[in-house]
Write an enzyme that holds these catalytic residues in place. Structure first.
Site, PDB file in Angstrom:
ATOM      1  N   TYR A   1      11.711  26.578  -2.565  1.00  0.00           N
ATOM      2  CA  TYR A   1      10.877  27.593  -1.921  1.00  0.00           C
ATOM      3  C   TYR A   1      11.582  28.183  -0.707  1.00  0.00           C
ATOM      4  CZ  TYR A   1       6.822  29.706   0.379  1.00  0.00           C
ATOM      5  OH  TYR A   1       5.947  30.580   0.999  1.00  0.00           O
TER       6      TYR A   1
ATOM      7  N   ASP B   1       3.939  40.184 -15.148  1.00  0.00           N
ATOM      8  CA  ASP B   1       4.881  39.082 -14.978  1.00  0.00           C
ATOM      9  C   ASP B   1       6.061  39.649 -14.192  1.00  0.00           C
ATOM     10  OD1 ASP B   1       6.796  37.117 -15.111  1.00  0.00           O
ATOM     11  OD2 ASP B   1       6.868  37.007 -17.295  1.00  0.00           O
ATOM     12  N   VAL B   2       6.164  39.287 -12.910  1.00  0.00           N
ATOM     13  CA  VAL B   2       7.190  39.892 -12.057  1.00  0.00           C
ATOM     14  C   VAL B   2       8.605  39.478 -12.432  1.00  0.00           C
ATOM     15  CG1 VAL B   2       5.640  40.168 -10.082  1.00  0.00           C
ATOM     16  CG2 VAL B   2       7.005  38.067 -10.304  1.00  0.00           C
TER      17      VAL B   2
ATOM     18  N   VAL C   1      -0.866  29.553   6.441  1.00  0.00           N
ATOM     19  CA  VAL C   1      -1.951  30.472   6.117  1.00  0.00           C
ATOM     20  C   VAL C   1      -3.039  29.737   5.347  1.00  0.00           C
ATOM     21  CG1 VAL C   1      -2.532  32.713   5.127  1.00  0.00           C
ATOM     22  CG2 VAL C   1      -0.203  32.270   5.903  1.00  0.00           C
TER      23      VAL C   1
ATOM     24  N   GLY D   1      -4.600  34.875  -2.244  1.00  0.00           N
ATOM     25  CA  GLY D   1      -5.190  34.963  -0.917  1.00  0.00           C
ATOM     26  C   GLY D   1      -4.618  36.072  -0.060  1.00  0.00           C
ATOM     27  N   ILE D   2      -3.294  36.055   0.174  1.00  0.00           N
ATOM     28  CA  ILE D   2      -2.684  37.090   1.001  1.00  0.00           C
ATOM     29  C   ILE D   2      -2.691  38.435   0.285  1.00  0.00           C
ATOM     30  CG2 ILE D   2      -0.532  37.856   2.070  1.00  0.00           C
ATOM     31  CD1 ILE D   2       0.078  34.916   2.685  1.00  0.00           C
TER      32      ILE D   2
END
Length: 261
Positions: A157, A64-65, A190, A18-19
């Site tokens: 998180y 893949d970060v 958000v 989304g962002i």
């Protein structure tokens, strides 16, 4: 009439979300050549098609970060196909709900690998390439207002997003001499699929409906509404622009007034 990002290449991790997608669309509309990197290349290609239809330039890459090798592979491909990356936005991230005492170790590790290690790997690899090329640029990490306080149902998180702010500050000091600006954006609530999924998880734990869970959090926003992905993209675009070239090492709350630290 020249657009403000003409001739520059931007890498957006999590660019199909989304962002990330909102940021990609905005940067493309301002003339940037956008590289959309996401675990789902198919989802990235959909955003690329939207950008192309609107007259912008973009390409999608599977990334893949959490893998240094994958990060370097994608950066090489982007540089070959689209040019040197001088703008980065790290939007790749995950969030799940676990009460603190029930948070599994593997969930903790996965959250940190994606949200924090992924940001570090991207910042480091892109900065190295910019310095080797003698180019300045801007890096923006997506943090969260969760980084500003405790989150008993998503401790992993919150801690990972606090870590993003710390990496931003360290990178800003390390890279300032190379004229590379590094900042973070801390969104609030958000309207995205990830947010909706989070409230479905929370609703099960609390014994209420997802709509009730969402309404409760909306009631805490002073501006009286959830923010859109485009609201976040507005702030990110500013931090990447020349108007923000004297801003570095900052974590900007963009949250409708929920936090002030």
């Amino acid at each position: 009439m020249a657009q403000r990002f003409d001739g520059r290449t931007a890498l957006i991790t999590g660019g199909a979300g989304g962002i990330g997608a909102a940021v990609a669309r905005r940067l493309a509309s301002d003339g940037a050549n956008v590289a959309i990197a996401d675990l789902s290349q198919e989802a990235g290609e959909k955003i690329v098609a939207e950008i192309a239809q609107a007259g912008g330039k973009a390409a999608a890459y599977k990334l893949d970060v959490t893998s240094p090798d994958d990060v370097n592979r994608v950066l090489q491909a982007v540089e070959t196909q689209q040019g040197l990356v001088t703008m980065v936005v790290t939007c790749a991230g995950i969030i799940r709900t676990f009460p603190f005492l029930e948070l599994p170790f593997d969930a903790w590790n996965t959250t940190f690998a994606v949200n924090l290690t992924g940001t570090f790997l991207i910042f480091q690899a892109v900065a190295r390439r910019m310095i080797e090329a003698g180019k300045s640029g801007s890096l923006v990490g997506l943090s969260s207002i969760s980084a500003r306080g405790g989150r008993p149902d998503s401790a992993d998180y919150a801690a990972s997003k606090a870590g993003v702010i710390s990496i931003v500050r360290s990178a800003a000091l390390a890279l300032a001499k190379n004229q590379i600006n590094v900042n973070a954006v801390c969104p609030g609530i958000v309207e995205t699929e990830m947010t909706r999924g989070l409230h479905e998880q929370r609703a099960k734990v609390m014994g209420i409906t997802p709509e009730e869970s969402y309404a409760r959090i909306l009631a805490t926003i002073p501006l009286g509404r959830a923010q859109t992905a485009n609201d976040v993209a507005d702030v990110v675009t500013f931090l990447l622009s020349k108007e923000a070239n004297y801003i570095t090492g900052q974590a900007l709350n963009a949250d409708g007034g929920m936090e002030f630290d």
